[in-house]
Write a protein that holds these residues in place. Sequence first.
Motif, mmCIF file in Angstrom:
data_model
loop_
_atom_site.group_PDB
_atom_site.id
_atom_site.type_symbol
_atom_site.label_atom_id
_atom_site.label_comp_id
_atom_site.label_asym_id
_atom_site.label_seq_id
_atom_site.Cartn_x
_atom_site.Cartn_y
_atom_site.Cartn_z
ATOM 1 N N VAL A 309 -2.900 8.438 -2.578
ATOM 2 C CA VAL A 309 -1.455 8.252 -2.501
ATOM 3 C C VAL A 309 -1.047 8.342 -1.036
ATOM 4 N N ARG A 310 -0.354 7.305 -0.546
ATOM 5 C CA ARG A 310 0.024 7.248 0.865
ATOM 6 C C ARG A 310 1.546 7.260 1.011
ATOM 7 N N GLY A 311 2.033 8.023 1.942
ATOM 8 C CA GLY A 311 3.465 8.063 2.211
ATOM 9 C C GLY A 311 4.181 9.105 1.378
ATOM 10 N N GLN A 312 5.491 9.150 1.561
ATOM 11 C CA GLN A 312 6.336 10.072 0.818
ATOM 12 C C GLN A 312 7.383 9.268 0.050
ATOM 13 N N PHE A 313 7.491 9.495 -1.230
ATOM 14 C CA PHE A 313 8.468 8.784 -2.052
ATOM 15 C C PHE A 313 8.827 9.642 -3.255
ATOM 16 N N GLY A 314 9.975 9.353 -3.824
ATOM 17 C CA GLY A 314 10.461 10.107 -4.963
ATOM 18 C C GLY A 314 10.325 9.344 -6.264
ATOM 19 N N VAL A 315 10.714 9.964 -7.347
ATOM 20 C CA VAL A 315 10.676 9.330 -8.670
ATOM 21 C C VAL A 315 11.605 8.119 -8.667
ATOM 22 N N GLY A 316 11.117 7.010 -9.213
ATOM 23 C CA GLY A 316 11.925 5.803 -9.321
ATOM 24 C C GLY A 316 11.888 4.903 -8.111
ATOM 25 N N GLU A 317 11.160 5.301 -7.058
ATOM 26 C CA GLU A 317 11.088 4.452 -5.868
ATOM 27 C C GLU A 317 9.941 3.457 -5.985
ATOM 28 N N LEU A 322 -2.593 -1.041 -4.175
ATOM 29 C CA LEU A 322 -3.690 -1.715 -3.495
ATOM 30 C C LEU A 322 -5.002 -1.423 -4.202
ATOM 31 N N ASP A 323 -5.945 -2.378 -4.118
ATOM 32 C CA ASP A 323 -7.284 -2.088 -4.614
ATOM 33 C C ASP A 323 -8.083 -1.370 -3.529
ATOM 34 N N GLU A 324 -9.342 -1.060 -3.800
ATOM 35 C CA GLU A 324 -10.149 -0.272 -2.869
ATOM 36 C C GLU A 324 -10.431 -0.999 -1.559
ATOM 37 N N ARG A 325 -10.307 -2.334 -1.558
ATOM 38 C CA ARG A 325 -10.526 -3.108 -0.338
ATOM 39 C C ARG A 325 -9.240 -3.310 0.453
ATOM 40 N N GLY A 326 -8.140 -2.747 -0.041
ATOM 41 C CA GLY A 326 -6.864 -2.862 0.656
ATOM 42 C C GLY A 326 -6.063 -4.081 0.290
ATOM 43 N N HIS A 327 -6.493 -4.841 -0.725
ATOM 44 C CA HIS A 327 -5.765 -6.032 -1.142
ATOM 45 C C HIS A 327 -4.600 -5.644 -2.042
ATOM 46 N N LEU A 328 -3.474 -6.307 -1.841
ATOM 47 C CA LEU A 328 -2.275 -6.014 -2.620
ATOM 48 C C LEU A 328 -2.432 -6.477 -4.059
ATOM 49 N N ILE A 329 -2.166 -5.581 -5.000
ATOM 50 C CA ILE A 329 -2.171 -5.926 -6.425
ATOM 51 C C ILE A 329 -0.755 -6.246 -6.889
ATOM 52 N N GLY A 330 0.188 -5.418 -6.497
ATOM 53 C CA GLY A 330 1.571 -5.632 -6.892
ATOM 54 C C GLY A 330 2.440 -4.482 -6.441
ATOM 55 N N VAL A 331 3.680 -4.493 -6.902
ATOM 56 C CA VAL A 331 4.665 -3.476 -6.544
ATOM 57 C C VAL A 331 5.286 -2.933 -7.818
ATOM 58 N N GLY A 332 5.465 -1.605 -7.880
ATOM 59 C CA GLY A 332 6.037 -1.007 -9.074
ATOM 60 C C GLY A 332 6.902 0.197 -8.769
ATOM 61 N N LEU A 333 7.669 0.613 -9.763
ATOM 62 C CA LEU A 333 8.492 1.812 -9.656
ATOM 63 C C LEU A 333 7.743 2.982 -10.264
ATOM 64 N N VAL A 334 7.642 4.080 -9.537
ATOM 65 C CA VAL A 334 6.835 5.219 -9.976
ATOM 66 C C VAL A 334 7.650 6.180 -10.852
ATOM 67 N N HIS A 335 6.960 6.802 -11.810
ATOM 68 C CA HIS A 335 7.566 7.819 -12.667
ATOM 69 C C HIS A 335 7.358 9.228 -12.129
ATOM 70 N N TYR A 336 6.585 9.344 -11.036
ATOM 71 C CA TYR A 336 6.331 10.647 -10.413
ATOM 72 C C TYR A 336 6.458 10.501 -8.900
ATOM 73 N N SER A 337 6.788 11.572 -8.231
ATOM 74 C CA SER A 337 6.884 11.554 -6.768
ATOM 75 C C SER A 337 5.489 11.496 -6.153
ATOM 76 N N ALA A 338 5.443 11.261 -4.831
ATOM 77 C CA ALA A 338 4.159 11.221 -4.135
ATOM 78 C C ALA A 338 3.441 12.556 -4.262
ATOM 79 N N ALA A 339 4.172 13.663 -4.099
ATOM 80 C CA ALA A 339 3.554 14.984 -4.192
ATOM 81 C C ALA A 339 2.987 15.230 -5.587
ATOM 82 N N GLU A 340 3.697 14.804 -6.618
ATOM 83 C CA GLU A 340 3.224 14.988 -7.994
ATOM 84 C C GLU A 340 1.988 14.137 -8.271
#
Length: 379
Positions: A309-317, A322-340
Motif C-alpha cells: 500500500v503506497r501513500g496516505q488515503f482515507g475511506v472512500g478515496e 498496479l500489478d507486480e510489474r507496476g502496470h496499471l490495472i485500474g482505479v477504484g474507491l477503497v473501503h478501508y484507509s491506507a493505514a487499515e
Amino acid sequence: MGERRPLPPQTYRRLVIKVGSAVLSGPAGRQQQLAIAAQIAGLRREGREVVLVSSGAMAMGLGKLGLMERPRTMPGKQAVAAVGQPTLMYWWEQAFGWYDLKVAQILLTAEDLAHRHRYLSARQTLETLLEWGIVPIINENDTVMVDEIKFGDNDQLSALIATLVGADLLILLSDIEALYEADPRTHPTAQPIHFVERVNAQVLQMAGDDPNRVGTGGMKSKLLAAEKAQAAGIPTLLLPGTRSQSIAEALRGEPIGTLFAGGNRRYSGRKLWLYQLPKPQGEIVVDAGAALALRQGGASLLPAGILEVRGQFGVGEAVRCLDERGHLIGVGLVHYSAAELRRIQRRKTQDIEAILGYKNTDEAIHRDYFALASELEAR
C-alpha cells in the motif's frame, strides 16, 4: 485510420473547444482570439452550447513581463500565470462582447475533479451557466498549481471537461494542423491523417512529445486526450486554430485536421469518473492472482491479494491498482484507509475483524467501484 468520415452537424449540440497557447500568442494572437470568438458565436446561433477551455495565461504573462521563455521554478511559473490570467480573460470578454455573449471564468485543479462531490459541483455550475446562455471559459488554476495537483496540460483537462458536461464533440484548436504520419518538423514529406478509428500504440508512435515555447503539451498529449474522450464515446477533432473557419469547415465534413472516432462508450457515471481521474490519492500493488481476477474476472479486490500500500488515503478515496510489474490495472474507491489496509494486507477476510476490531466490508475495493484501465493506459 482511413478515409475521413463526414460529421453530421445536427448531432453535435454540446461542444467543448480547447484553444492552445501557441494559437493565442505572438503578434497575431489577438486576431486569432477574435476569430475563435466569431466561430463560437456562429455555433451558438445554430443552437449549440459551447464550453471553452483556454490556455494562454502563461503566454500572456510572458508577453506582459517581456520574458522570452517560461521560468524554471514553480513560484516563477505561478507568478507569470497570475500576471497573464486577468489579461487572458479581459480579451476573451472583449472578443465575445462583440457578439453580445457573456463569459464566466472557471479555474480548476486536478484535486477539484478528484473528489466526487467537487466533480459534481463543477458539473452543476457548468450546466447552470450553459442554461443561462453564458460561455464558460475554463483554465487550469496555474497560480496555485503544484506537481501533485496538475492535470498535466489543458489537452487532458479538456477531455475531462468533455466527459464532465456530457459533450457530443471535443475540438482541439492548435498550431498543429493535423496528426501526421511523422513529425512534419523533422519529416517534411510526412502526410496528414484525417481519420483515426482508435488511438493505439501505432498511432502514438506518430506523435512528438516536444511542446512549443509557450505551451506545455505536444501531439502525444492531444492523442491521450482523444483516447480519454473515446472512453466516454466522445469524438475528437484536432483542427488548425489559426484558420478562421476551421470548425465550420470540419462540421461540414471537409478534410481538415484529424477526426478521432468516438467509439463505444466503455464506462458511464461513477466508473467513467474513476477511469479518468487525473490524480488518484494512492496506489495498491496486488499479486498475480488478484491482478488476473480484476482484469479478466470482474472480481472485487480482497485484502489477501494486496502486496503493498503506497501513500496516505482515507475511506472512500480513489487509488490506482498496479500489478507486480507496476502496470496499471485500474482505479477504484477503497473501503478501508491506507493505514487499515497495511494492517490487513495478505490476510483473509475472516481475519479482518480480529485485526482491526471491526469490519467495514469483506472487500478492499468492490467491483462496482472499480474501473478497469484500457490496454493503452496499462502499457
